[in-house]
Scaffold this motif. Structure first.
Motif, short mmCIF file in Angstrom:
data_model
loop_
_atom_site.label_atom_id
_atom_site.label_comp_id
_atom_site.label_asym_id
_atom_site.label_seq_id
_atom_site.Cartn_x
_atom_site.Cartn_y
_atom_site.Cartn_z
N TYR A 1 2.29 -13.49 -9.08
CA TYR A 1 2.29 -14.95 -9.19
C TYR A 1 1.25 -15.41 -10.20
N SER A 2 1.67 -16.34 -11.06
CA SER A 2 0.77 -16.95 -12.05
C SER A 2 1.11 -18.43 -12.15
N ARG A 3 0.07 -19.26 -12.19
CA ARG A 3 0.28 -20.70 -12.33
C ARG A 3 0.48 -21.10 -13.79
N GLN B 1 -9.93 -24.37 -3.07
CA GLN B 1 -8.59 -24.18 -3.60
C GLN B 1 -7.87 -23.08 -2.82
N ASN C 1 7.41 -15.37 -11.69
CA ASN C 1 6.83 -15.32 -10.34
C ASN C 1 7.88 -14.72 -9.41
N TYR D 1 -3.53 -21.75 -1.27
CA TYR D 1 -2.08 -21.86 -1.35
C TYR D 1 -1.50 -21.97 0.06
N ARG E 1 -1.87 -26.28 -12.60
CA ARG E 1 -3.33 -26.43 -12.57
C ARG E 1 -3.72 -27.91 -12.62
N SER F 1 -1.74 -13.40 -12.59
CA SER F 1 -3.03 -13.98 -12.94
C SER F 1 -3.62 -14.84 -11.84
N ASP F 2 -2.78 -15.26 -10.89
CA ASP F 2 -3.25 -16.08 -9.76
C ASP F 2 -2.67 -15.51 -8.46
#
Length: 550
Positions: free
Chosen positions: A440-442, A473, A420, A475, A447, A98-99
Motif C-alpha cells: 500500500y502507498s498513498r 495518523q 495497492n 488507518y 496525503r 511506501s505506506d
C-alpha cells in the motif's frame, strides 16, 4: 440452483437477538461433504452471514464455512482490552509499499460474525456521490450500480439491526428506526465544540439497541463495544442474521479454513471447495460458491485457486484480482480538558459529522472525510501517546491523566489505485498455503486529505475548551481487492457479484467496493449482500445461463 429459490421483497424480519446458544447450534441442519448443496459461502462476516440468511430463507441448501470459532458471548468475551485480541485475525500476513498498513484490530476479524463482533457499531450509509466519483469529481471509479439500487436494502438492514440515531441531513437525508442514544462526556464535548465552531453534528447512527429489542437488552454503556458486546445490545451478524439462518436450515461450520475453490476445467464451472478443519483437508461439493472473506482473504483465495484453465487464479484473466485495495485514512485527535471526561463510559460511537464528506471545489484535493467520536481504552490510548513521542515519566503522566482526555477520529476517503494490491507471498501459513502480501502507498490526494481532516477536529476540541490537542495518523477499514464494474478488463465481478469467466462463482463482501467513501463500511456490505441474494435468487429462477458474468 434450488428451484425453491424465490424473491422476497420485504425483509423487515424479527431479528431480535435470538442467542446462538448450544441448543440452536446442536439442532443445526448438517450436510454431508458429498451432498451437492446449492451454495457454499466462504466467511460468516457482514457479507457472508447476510447472504447465508437470505438464501436459507429462500429455500436454498447453504453451507457457510468460517476460519474462526463460533463465538459464545457469555463464555468467550471479556470486558478487558488485552483479553479480547483473539477476536482479530492473527494469521501471518505480509505488508509493504511506501505506506504499509498495519493489519489487526481495526480492519480484520476472526470467527462467526467477522469484524462486526468487534466493530464500534457505527452504521452510516454511503452518499449518492460515492457511486459516481469518476463522473462527478474526476477521481476513483463509477459503480455499475447506483445509490438508488441500494437504498431499499439500506432501509431493510437498518430495521433489522436496528439502527438508532437522529434524523440524518447529509447524502440522501433520511431517518432511523430508533431514536438516538444519550451521549457521554466525549459526545457532549463534540456537540458543544461543533456548535461553537459552526460545524453541524448529529447523534448516531449506531446499530445499538435503544431500549429492549426482542431478546436483546438495552445498552448498559460499559464502553467495551470493540471487545465484543457481552450483553448483545450491539448488533452483529452473530446475534442477528446467523441465528435466523440456522433456524431456516443453513449449516455454519466454524474452524474451517477454505484452501481452494474447486473448478471443473472442462466446463469452467465451480464444483465446491476444499478446507482445513482440525488438521484434515476436506471437501464440500456445491453448485455455486460465494467468497465472502473480505479484502485480504478473498483475493488470496481466488489466487490460491489457480487451475490449468485459470493459471493466474480465478477471475484474474485481466490481472485485476487483489488490485485497488483501499483503506480509510483515520487520524485521531485528542484534547485535554480540566474537567473529567471519562470517554470510556459510553460506546465509542456517539456523535458524528459528515459536513466535510463531499468534494469542496475550492480545495486542491478531491473527496472528503467524516468526523466521529472515538474512545480509545487505556492500551490503545498508550499507543496514541507513544506515537506522539512521549515515553518514561511523560507517558506515565498521560496515562494517569487518561480520564481528562476526549478523542475524535476522522475517516478520510483515500483513492483506489491499481498498485495497492494483494499478491501471494513466498511465506506459508500453518496449512502450507502462501500468505497474503498487501502492498500500500498513498497518493498526493490521500496525503492532502488526511492533513486537512486534522484541522476541524482540533478546532472542535479547542472550541469545546481543550487546553491541549494532539493528533496521531492511522488507518482503518479495508475495502476493495475484487471490485465490481461493467467490463472484465476493469474488475473481478459484475453488478450481480458474478466473477467474470467462472460459472457459479460469486464474491459478496467488502472487496467488491469500487470506492470507499468516508463512511464505515459494515452497513454497505450488508446491504450489498442482501441485494446479491435477491439477484442470485432471480438468476436461479432464470436458469444456469444467468449465473456467469459475460
Amino acid at each position: 440452483m434450488s428451484v425453491r429459490a424465490r424473491n422476497e421483497s420485504a425483509w423487515l424480519l424479527p431479528l431480535d437477538g435470538t442467542r446462538t446458544d448450544h441448543r440452536l447450534r446442536a439442532d443445526m441442519r448438517r450436510f454431508d461433504p458429498d451432498d451437492e448443496v446449492d451454495l457454499v459461502v466462504v466467511g460468516a462476516g457482514a457479507g457472508g452471514s447476510v447472504l447465508t440468511q437470505r438464501l436459507a430463507r429462500a429455500g436454498w441448501r447453504v453451507v457457510c464455512l468460517d476460519a474462526g470459532p463460533f463465538w459464545d458471548p457469555d463464555r468467550d468475551w471479556v470486558s478487558d482490552e488485552r483479553g479480547s485480541h483473539g477476536l482479530y485475525w492473527t494469521e501471518p500476513r505480509q505488508i509493504g509499499g511506501s505506506d504499509p498498513v498495519p493489519l489487526g484490530s481495526n480492519n480484520s476479524g476472526r470467527g462467526v460474525g467477522g469484524s462486526m463482533v468487534h466493530y464500534a457499531g457505527y452504521t452510516p450509509r454511503l452518499h449518492p456521490s460515492d457511486f459516481r466519483t469518476r463522473s462527478q469529481d474526476g477521481v476513483g471509479a463509477d459503480w455499475p450500480i447506483s445509490y438508488a439500487d441500494l437504498r431499499p436494502y439500506y432501509e431493510a438492514i437498518e430495521a433489522e439491526l436496528p439502527v438508532a440515531g437522529e434524523a440524518w441531513p447529509w447524502g440522501d437525508p433520511h431517518r432511523y428506526p430508533h431514536s438516538p442514544h444519550p451521549v457521554g462526556g466525549n459526545g457532549q464535548l463534540f456537540l458543544r465544540g461543533a456548535r461553537r465552531a459552526g460545524i453541524e453534528a448529529r447523534v448516531g447512527p449506531v446499530a445499538i439497541t435503544n431500549g429492549r429489542f426482542g431478546n436483546r437488552p438495552h445498552c448498559i454503556y460499559r464502553g467495551f463495544c470493540l471487545q465484543g458486546c457481552k450483553v448483545n445490545a450491539k448488533a452483529s451478524p452473530l446475534i442477528t442474521h446467523v441465528p435466523d439462518a440456522l433456524a431456516h436450515g443453513a449449516e455454519i461450520r466454524p474452524d474451517c479454513h477454505v484452501s481452494r475453490v474447486l473448478v471443473d476445467d472442462g466446463t469452467g464451472r465451480v464444483t465446491g471447495v476444499t478446507y482445513f478443519s482440525h488438521g484434515r483437508e476436506l471437501r464440500q461439493r456445491a453448485r455455486a460458491v460465494a467468497v465472502c472473506g473480505y479484502s485480504i482473504e478473498t483475493p488470496r483465495l481466488l489466487l490460491l485457486s489457480a487451475t490449468r484453465r485459470f493459471p493466474e487464479g480465478l477471475g484474474n484473466e485481466h490481472d485485476q484480482v487483489g488490485r485497488y485495495l483501499m483503506v480509510q485514512g483515520a487520524p485521531q485527535t485528542a484534547g485535554r480538558f480540566a474537567e473529567e471526561v471519562r470517554m470510556y463510559k459510553a460506546p465509542p460511537p456517539e456523535v458524528s459529522s459528515e459536513q466535510f464528506y463531499e468534494t469542496d471545489p475550492a480545495k486542491p484535493y478531491r473527496r472528503g472525510w467524516s468526523i466521529q467520536t472515538v474512545s480509545p481504552l487505556p492500551i490503545t490510548w498508550a499507543e496514541h501517546v507513544v506515537a506522539q513521542g512521549h515515553w518514561g515519566e511523560s507517558l506515565r503522566e498521560h496515562l494517569r491523566d487518561y480520564v481528562h482526555w476526549a478523542t475524535l477520529g476522522a475517516l478520510c476517503e483515500l483513492l483506489p489505485q491499481p498498485g495497492n494490491r494483494v499478491t501471494l507471498a513466498d511465506e506459508t501459513d500453518r496449512h502450507g498455503l502462501p500468505v497474503a502480501h498487501f502492498s500500500y502507498s498513498r497518493c498526493d490526494n490521500d496525503r492532502q486529505l488526511m492533513a486537512a481532516a486534522q484541522e476541524p477536529m482540533e478546532r472542535i476540541l479547542t472550541a469545546a475548551g481543550a487546553t491541549q490537542v494532539m493528533t496521531v495518523q492511522r488507518y482503518a477499514h479495508l475495502v476493495g481487492g475484487a471490485r465490481m464494474a461493467t467490463r472484465p478488463e476493469d474488475c473481478v465481478v459484475d453488478a450481480d457479484h458474478r466473477v467474470f469467466g467462472v460459472a457459479g462463482l460469486h464474491v459478496v463482501d467488502g472487496s467488491v467496493l469500487p470506492t470507499q467513501g468516508a463512511a464505515n463500511p459494515a452497513l454497505t456490505i450488508m446491504a450489498l449482500a442482501a441485494r446479491a441474494a435477491d439477484r442470485l435468487a432471480a438468476g436461479a429462477r432464470g436458469g444456469l445461463a444467468h449465473e456467469v458474468a459475460s
